[in-house]
Write an enzyme that holds these catalytic residues in place. Structure first.
Site, mmCIF file in Angstrom:
data_model
loop_
_atom_site.group_PDB
_atom_site.id
_atom_site.type_symbol
_atom_site.label_atom_id
_atom_site.label_comp_id
_atom_site.label_asym_id
_atom_site.label_seq_id
_atom_site.Cartn_x
_atom_site.Cartn_y
_atom_site.Cartn_z
ATOM 1 N N LYS A 189 0.880 -1.181 0.000
ATOM 2 C CA LYS A 189 0.000 0.000 0.000
ATOM 3 C C LYS A 189 0.909 1.220 0.000
ATOM 4 C CE LYS A 189 -1.856 3.101 1.793
ATOM 5 N NZ LYS A 189 -1.628 4.486 1.305
ATOM 6 N N GLU A 201 9.186 1.878 11.241
ATOM 7 C CA GLU A 201 10.236 2.867 10.950
ATOM 8 C C GLU A 201 9.551 4.220 10.930
ATOM 9 O OE1 GLU A 201 13.183 1.903 10.929
ATOM 10 O OE2 GLU A 201 13.293 -0.135 10.166
ATOM 11 N N CYS A 221 13.875 11.006 6.574
ATOM 12 C CA CYS A 221 13.643 10.637 7.979
ATOM 13 C C CYS A 221 14.895 10.836 8.829
ATOM 14 C CB CYS A 221 13.139 9.209 8.086
ATOM 15 S SG CYS A 221 14.244 8.008 7.328
ATOM 16 N N GLU A 280 9.230 17.272 14.202
ATOM 17 C CA GLU A 280 9.726 16.928 12.866
ATOM 18 C C GLU A 280 9.045 17.817 11.835
ATOM 19 O OE1 GLU A 280 8.536 13.155 11.036
ATOM 20 O OE2 GLU A 280 10.615 12.874 10.398
HETATM 21 P P1 NAD Z 1 2.264 8.822 7.025
HETATM 22 O O1 NAD Z 1 2.359 8.157 8.355
HETATM 23 O O2 NAD Z 1 1.293 9.914 6.846
HETATM 24 O O3 NAD Z 1 1.900 7.753 5.898
HETATM 25 C C1 NAD Z 1 2.706 6.609 5.656
HETATM 26 C C2 NAD Z 1 1.845 5.525 5.023
HETATM 27 O O4 NAD Z 1 0.877 5.097 5.979
HETATM 28 C C3 NAD Z 1 1.058 5.985 3.813
HETATM 29 O O5 NAD Z 1 1.018 4.948 2.860
HETATM 30 C C4 NAD Z 1 -0.320 6.238 4.386
HETATM 31 O O6 NAD Z 1 -1.344 6.110 3.434
HETATM 32 C C5 NAD Z 1 -0.405 5.124 5.409
HETATM 33 N N1 NAD Z 1 -1.377 5.357 6.486
HETATM 34 C C6 NAD Z 1 -1.806 6.537 6.985
HETATM 35 N N2 NAD Z 1 -2.722 6.318 7.957
HETATM 36 C C7 NAD Z 1 -2.858 4.978 8.081
HETATM 37 C C8 NAD Z 1 -3.640 4.131 8.913
HETATM 38 N N3 NAD Z 1 -4.486 4.637 9.818
HETATM 39 N N4 NAD Z 1 -3.518 2.793 8.781
HETATM 40 C C9 NAD Z 1 -2.670 2.266 7.876
HETATM 41 N N5 NAD Z 1 -1.911 3.014 7.037
HETATM 42 C C10 NAD Z 1 -1.997 4.357 7.151
HETATM 43 O O7 NAD Z 1 3.738 9.269 6.675
HETATM 44 P P2 NAD Z 1 4.217 10.134 5.421
HETATM 45 O O8 NAD Z 1 3.812 11.545 5.664
HETATM 46 O O9 NAD Z 1 3.815 9.427 4.170
HETATM 47 O O10 NAD Z 1 5.810 9.985 5.524
HETATM 48 C C11 NAD Z 1 6.632 10.854 6.227
HETATM 49 C C12 NAD Z 1 7.006 10.258 7.563
HETATM 50 O O11 NAD Z 1 7.679 9.017 7.363
HETATM 51 C C13 NAD Z 1 7.958 11.118 8.352
HETATM 52 O O12 NAD Z 1 7.565 11.149 9.688
HETATM 53 C C14 NAD Z 1 9.290 10.378 8.214
HETATM 54 O O13 NAD Z 1 10.230 10.618 9.232
HETATM 55 C C15 NAD Z 1 8.845 8.975 8.183
HETATM 56 N N6 NAD Z 1 9.870 8.121 7.580
HETATM 57 C C16 NAD Z 1 10.563 7.277 8.395
HETATM 58 C C17 NAD Z 1 11.560 6.480 7.858
HETATM 59 C C18 NAD Z 1 12.329 5.532 8.733
HETATM 60 O O14 NAD Z 1 12.913 4.628 8.192
HETATM 61 N N7 NAD Z 1 12.332 5.699 10.039
HETATM 62 C C19 NAD Z 1 11.853 6.546 6.494
HETATM 63 C C20 NAD Z 1 11.128 7.431 5.707
HETATM 64 C C21 NAD Z 1 10.122 8.215 6.263
#
Ligand code: NAD
Length: 512
Positions: free
Chosen positions: A191, A266, A300, A398
């Site tokens: 997804k 992550e 991230c 962040e």
């Molecule tokens: P997000 O949490 O908004 O979304 C991530 C994914 O989760 C998307 O596919 C989204 O559709 C899905 N999602 C959202 N709500 C959900 C739910 N209730 N149930 C299941 N899935 C759901 O994050 P984002 O804005 O897409 O990404 C940015 C974030 O990701 C930042 O906080 C960044 O630090 C983090 N990130 C972490 C790493 C790591 O390895 N630690 C790497 C890259 C990004």
């Protein structure tokens, strides 16, 4: 349905850009069962360039069903590691051979500078190659109690892995989960993030061409609260590997709890870069600039808080500001661009809001809004705040954009206290030429990963993951293999069977 709004005459558009982005289930591209779609925007003018299928629980059911059948009846989990490895190498070959096209589409969809998107496409290929090699080199534990028992580990794929990914470097981050999940013989439902669904749909063709059997890879596009949520709550998906925001991670933890799923999380970061007064200043300035402004700051592991020792603070700030001012903001497709456009107007609004907050919390020395030449779309000028207090929101939260907070410190102890003074613990960077200090500070920092005198350059064998609000569990190298497999322990008796006997026939004497 409204028209697509991409201003065709105004900007660079990749050739053969799809107008529809569909799910891929059981080897076919399909629409949502209810026909629903969502708009997909490019980040330069925020024009709607495509519509993507908006998956709901019924679509997730179909995808999981396909993956489940491929797991229980298909060849993939039963292939020899070498056979799976060959397919993975072919995937890597194809990704490498199409790196320019992948980068072009990724850059168009996400706003990443094309040169950096190209690096990410190659890294995606490398992820497949790495796990292709790892599974054939893989050995498992065997132990022996002489004369009595032998124990060995029978490693098994688990089943359908649910992979939920974010929009920053989407194709590369998808590869990070797909490669180990597939290498170990699982089948998957991916997804991808709704802001950037374009590159994910390319996996289907790549996998077909490489010979991945039908049903092994399934893709459901859609909103997190709908498609993502349905995947998390699906009883036939025993594993969820999630990368995204910490608060989404919290929600997924709670939603997966009734099913007792395997979770890899992550999450977000607010990583410190500590620069001591004995550091190589040229290298430290270069690295800390790259550390927060590469990938548009949508990274991230961005070193978004720079802690600088008081004796070099003024010089550091002066050099840093001068260099940050020269960063080339430009169109994502331009090879000379260093910072492109942020992914989406919602994210742009969030970053701009933090910049306004920052103006009340620190001293703005560079940027602070949209660049003059790019005062449209989601462009944000690299922005530097200095003298930021540790309780400031721009120190604690962040931002995930090209915004950095610089703060002075005096002693090693204070540097460590400041470094640890957030809820996050993903990465840290330490700049010093003092060997003891480097290691002692690294050990004292609450972060899953620390780089000493280095930028974020990662050997794929090493663990990747955060502590505190930055995540739970580690992936990377063997840790990914561990997450995507069951390690069943098999115990064999070699000698006499040593059973404590219950309910034994009493002997003659004790009967008297
Ligand atoms: P997000 O949490 O908004 O979304 C991530 C994914 O989760 C998307 O596919 C989204 O559709 C899905 N999602 C959202 N709500 C959900 C739910 N209730 N149930 C299941 N899935 C759901 O994050 P984002 O804005 O897409 O990404 C940015 C974030 O990701 C930042 O906080 C960044 O630090 C983090 N990130 C972490 C790493 C790591 O390895 N630690 C790497 C890259 C990004």
């Amino acid at each position: 349905m409204a028209e697509l709004t991409l201003p065709l005459d105004r900007q660079y558009i990749p050739a053969d850009l799809p107008k529809r982005i569909r799910h891929y289930i059981d080897s076919s591209f399909v629409d949502s069962l209810d026909g629903d779609t969502f708009d997909v925007l490019e980040p330069v003018f925020n024009g709607v360039y495509a519509r993507a299928a908006a998956g709901k629980s019924a679509d997730v059911d179909r995808a999981v069903d396909s993956a489940k059948r491929a797991f229980s009846d298909g060849p993939w989990p039963r292939l020899l590691p070498r056979e799976r490895s060959r397919v993975l190498h072919r995937i890597a070959d194809i990704v490498e051979s199409r790196d320019a096209r992948l980068a072009e589409l990724e850059s168009f969809d996400s706003g990443l500078p094309i040169s950096q998107a190209l690096g990410q496409a190659r890294r995606a290929a490398e992820n497949f190659r790495f796990f292709a090699d790892l599974i054939v080199a893989q050995t498992d534990d065997t132990s022996k109690v002489p004369g009595r028992q032998v124990n060995y580990v029978n490693r098994k794929p688990i089943g359908v892995a649910g992979l939920i990914t974010p929009w920053n470097t989407p194709f590369m981050l998808e590869s990070w989960k797909l490669a180990p999940a597939l290498a170990t013989g699982n089948t998957v439902v991916l997804k991808p993030a709704e802001f950037t669904p374009l590159s994910a749909s390319l996996w289907a063709g790549i996998f077909e061409e490489a010979g991945l059997p039908p049903g092994v890879f399934n893709l459901v596009n859609g909103l997190g609260e709908e498609a993502g949520d349905a995947l998390v709550k699906h009883p036939d998906v025993p594993l969820i590997s999630f990368t995204g925001e910490s608060r989404t991670g919290q929600l997924i933890f709670a939603n997966a709890a009734p099913y007792l799923k395997g979770l890899s999380m992550e999450l977000g970061g607010k990583s410190p870069a500590i620069v001591f007064d004995d550091a190589d200043l040229d290298a430290a300035v270069d690295a800390t600039i790259f550390g927060v402004f590469s990938l548009n700051g949508e990274r991230c592991t961005a070193g978004s808080r720079i802690l600088v020792q008081r004796g070099i603070y003024d010089e550091f700030v002066e050099r840093y500001a001068a260099q940050a001012e020269r960063i080339v903001v430009g169109y994502p497709h331009d090879p000379s661009t260093e910072v492109g456009a942020l992914v989406h107007p919602e994210h742009f609004a969030k970053v701009m809001e933090y910049i306004e907050v920052g103006k009340t919390e620190g001293r703005l020395v560079v940027g602070g809004g949209q660049p003059e030449r790019f005062a449209f779309g989601n462009f944000v000028a690299p922005t530097v705040f200095t003298d930021v207090a540790p309780d400031a929101r721009i120190f604690q939260e962040e931002i995930f954009g090209p915004v950095v907070a610089i703060t002075p410190f005096d002693s090693d102890a204070e540097a460590v206290t400041l470094a640890n003074d957030t809820r996050y613990g993903l990465a840290a960077y330490v700049w010093t030429n003092d060997l003891k200090r480097a290691h002692n500070v690294a050990h004292a920092i609450e972060a899953g990963m620390v780089w000493l005198n280095s930028n974020n350059v990662r050997d794929l064998r090493t663990p990747f993951g955060g502590v505190k609000a930055s995540g739970l569990g580690h992936e990377g190298g063997y840790r990914s293999i561990d997450f995507y497999t069951d390690q069943q322990a098999v115990h064999i008796t070699l000698g006499a069977v040593h059973n404590p006997s219950f309910g034994k026939v009493p002997d003659a004497r004790s009967e008297k």
